[in-house]
Design a protein around this motif. Structure first.
Motif, PDB file in Angstrom:
ATOM      1  N   HIS A 174      20.587 -79.118 -23.569  1.00 24.86           N
ATOM      2  CA  HIS A 174      21.145 -77.830 -23.954  1.00 24.86           C
ATOM      3  C   HIS A 174      21.816 -77.862 -25.335  1.00 24.86           C
ATOM      4  O   HIS A 174      22.615 -78.762 -25.627  1.00 24.86           O
ATOM      5  N   TYR A 184      23.033 -69.265 -32.718  1.00 27.91           N
ATOM      6  CA  TYR A 184      22.412 -68.179 -31.975  1.00 27.91           C
ATOM      7  C   TYR A 184      20.898 -68.262 -32.147  1.00 27.91           C
ATOM      8  O   TYR A 184      20.403 -68.548 -33.244  1.00 27.91           O
ATOM      9  N   ARG A 187      15.103 -64.065 -29.369  1.00 29.17           N
ATOM     10  CA  ARG A 187      13.764 -64.041 -28.780  1.00 29.17           C
ATOM     11  C   ARG A 187      13.497 -62.647 -28.236  1.00 29.17           C
ATOM     12  O   ARG A 187      14.302 -62.112 -27.468  1.00 29.17           O
ATOM     13  N   VAL A 190      16.327 -60.149 -28.350  1.00 30.48           N
ATOM     14  CA  VAL A 190      17.554 -60.479 -27.612  1.00 30.48           C
ATOM     15  C   VAL A 190      18.210 -61.702 -28.245  1.00 30.48           C
ATOM     16  O   VAL A 190      17.541 -62.701 -28.539  1.00 30.48           O
ATOM     17  N   TYR A 192      20.696 -64.910 -28.047  1.00 31.23           N
ATOM     18  CA  TYR A 192      21.242 -65.857 -27.073  1.00 31.23           C
ATOM     19  C   TYR A 192      22.209 -66.799 -27.777  1.00 31.23           C
ATOM     20  O   TYR A 192      21.945 -67.251 -28.898  1.00 31.23           O
ATOM     21  N   THR A 193      23.314 -67.103 -27.116  1.00 32.46           N
ATOM     22  CA  THR A 193      24.263 -68.076 -27.654  1.00 32.46           C
ATOM     23  C   THR A 193      25.003 -68.741 -26.502  1.00 32.46           C
ATOM     24  O   THR A 193      25.110 -68.185 -25.397  1.00 32.46           O
ATOM     25  N   HIS A 194      25.506 -69.935 -26.738  1.00 33.62           N
ATOM     26  CA  HIS A 194      26.169 -70.710 -25.680  1.00 33.62           C
ATOM     27  C   HIS A 194      27.399 -69.975 -25.153  1.00 33.62           C
ATOM     28  O   HIS A 194      28.159 -69.384 -25.922  1.00 33.62           O
ATOM     29  N   LEU A 220      23.113 -59.128 -26.564  1.00 37.69           N
ATOM     30  CA  LEU A 220      23.523 -60.519 -26.721  1.00 37.69           C
ATOM     31  C   LEU A 220      23.830 -61.093 -25.350  1.00 37.69           C
ATOM     32  O   LEU A 220      24.613 -60.503 -24.599  1.00 37.69           O
ATOM     33  N   ILE A 221      23.216 -62.216 -25.021  1.00 29.82           N
ATOM     34  CA  ILE A 221      23.407 -62.876 -23.733  1.00 29.82           C
ATOM     35  C   ILE A 221      24.028 -64.245 -23.967  1.00 29.82           C
ATOM     36  O   ILE A 221      23.504 -65.049 -24.747  1.00 29.82           O
ATOM     37  N   GLU A 222      25.164 -64.499 -23.309  1.00 28.19           N
ATOM     38  CA  GLU A 222      25.805 -65.815 -23.408  1.00 28.19           C
ATOM     39  C   GLU A 222      25.132 -66.740 -22.394  1.00 28.19           C
ATOM     40  O   GLU A 222      25.513 -66.781 -21.230  1.00 28.19           O
ATOM     41  N   GLU A 223      24.150 -67.449 -22.880  1.00 28.82           N
ATOM     42  CA  GLU A 223      23.320 -68.299 -22.032  1.00 28.82           C
ATOM     43  C   GLU A 223      22.869 -69.516 -22.839  1.00 28.82           C
ATOM     44  O   GLU A 223      22.472 -69.377 -23.996  1.00 28.82           O
ATOM     45  N   ILE A 225      20.802 -72.349 -24.557  1.00 27.88           N
ATOM     46  CA  ILE A 225      19.442 -72.489 -25.065  1.00 27.88           C
ATOM     47  C   ILE A 225      19.026 -73.948 -24.920  1.00 27.88           C
ATOM     48  O   ILE A 225      19.778 -74.850 -25.290  1.00 27.88           O
TER      49      ILE A 225
END
Length: 277
Positions: A174, A184, A187, A190, A192-194, A220-223, A225
């Motif tokens: 990760h 960031y 995709r 969208v 994505y960031t930690h 923005l999704i805090e997920e 990568i």
């Protein structure tokens, strides 16, 4: 140049730090770097809240309230007539004989603040940057803005030696963040960031990007990568107080978006500039 030392303003040549300061011997302290635009602090409230939180997390008892510290930093800005730049502020646990245990209550924390040069990285913001992927070997409390930055320094240096602007760190599979920035990936439109947990520093610019996305209809999704998924990103960018928003166009030898900044990144750059103005 005026320096703020323990509530008093002194000229630089009047300031000295004791060699038994625990910040010097143990890195026993926390810090902030606050950006200044057009003679005013940017996101001072968020910086001060994080400073107070970091001090609390390592059990340093502040001698001043956040409001008192803010007033002193405003006076520091006025005395130094800073228009564009930044102010560095740190607090250590104090001066005492070298022992690992905390000193007694008679030892007072030492706080210092002073202006530092900081200019907009215009070329990097326009053309984009290269990142160098490497293992994140730092401690597990990256949410604390600690003076202990050796892991970050070594990562930044290795990135430089590999022709990159910044390191991109990963724990196992990760991605976490950069050595001095948040990362960031984009995709299908969208972002994505930690997640903002103990494995990254919740950057002030990161907070502002989240806010901008919420206000402007960007998802923005805090997920986390995965490192293996970097190849599938349409865009990537980093943020920090000194870097603002910078496109990532290459990670080691892998091109991102064909080696040019993408539209989502450009939109966030525009929105961030509007926020500054």
């Amino acid at each position: 140049m005026y320096i703020l030392l323990n509530g008093k303003f002194k000229q630089k040549n009047e300031v000295s730090i004791d060699f038994e300061d625990r910040g010097y011997q143990f890195g026993d302290g926390v810090y902030e770097v606050i950006r200044v635009y057009n003679g005013s602090y940017f996101a001072m409230k968020e910086h001060m809240e994080r400073f107070v939180r970091s001090a609390k997390e390592i059990k340093i008892v502040l001698q001043n309230t956040a409001e008192e510290l803010t007033a002193m930093l405003n006076e520091l800005l006025r005395k130094n007539q800073v228009q564009d730049g930044a102010v560095y502020m740190q607090i250590t646990r104090g001066v005492t004989g070298r022992k690992h245990l905390f000193p007694g209550q008679d030892v007072k924390p030492q706080i210092v603040a002073y202006p530092i040069p900081c200019s907009k990285p215009a070329a990097e913001q326009e053309k984009g940057i290269k990142l160098h992927l490497m293992e994140d070997v730092r401690w597990l409390r990256c949410d604390i803005k600690s003076l202990n930055l050796l892991g970050n320094v070594l990562a930044k240096q290795e990135a430089f030696e590999n022709g990159a602007y910044e390191a991109l760190l990963h724990r196992g599979e990760h991605i976490t963040e950069g050595s001095s920035s948040n990362f960031y990936g984009v995709r299908n439109g969208v972002i994505y960031t930690h997640p903002a947990n103990n494995l990254i520093l919740n950057g002030i610019t990161r907070m502002k990007v989240v806010e901008l996305c919420e206000k402007n209809g960007l998802t923005l999704i805090e997920e986390m990568i995965k490192a293996d998924d970097l190849v599938n990103l349409d865009e990537a960018f980093i943020t920090s107080t000194t870097s603002e928003v910078i496109p990532v166009i290459e990670i080691d030898s892998m091109k991102v978006n064909g080696g040019v900044p993408g539209p989502v990144t450009r939109e966030l750059q525009r929105l961030f500039e509007e926020m500054i103005d």
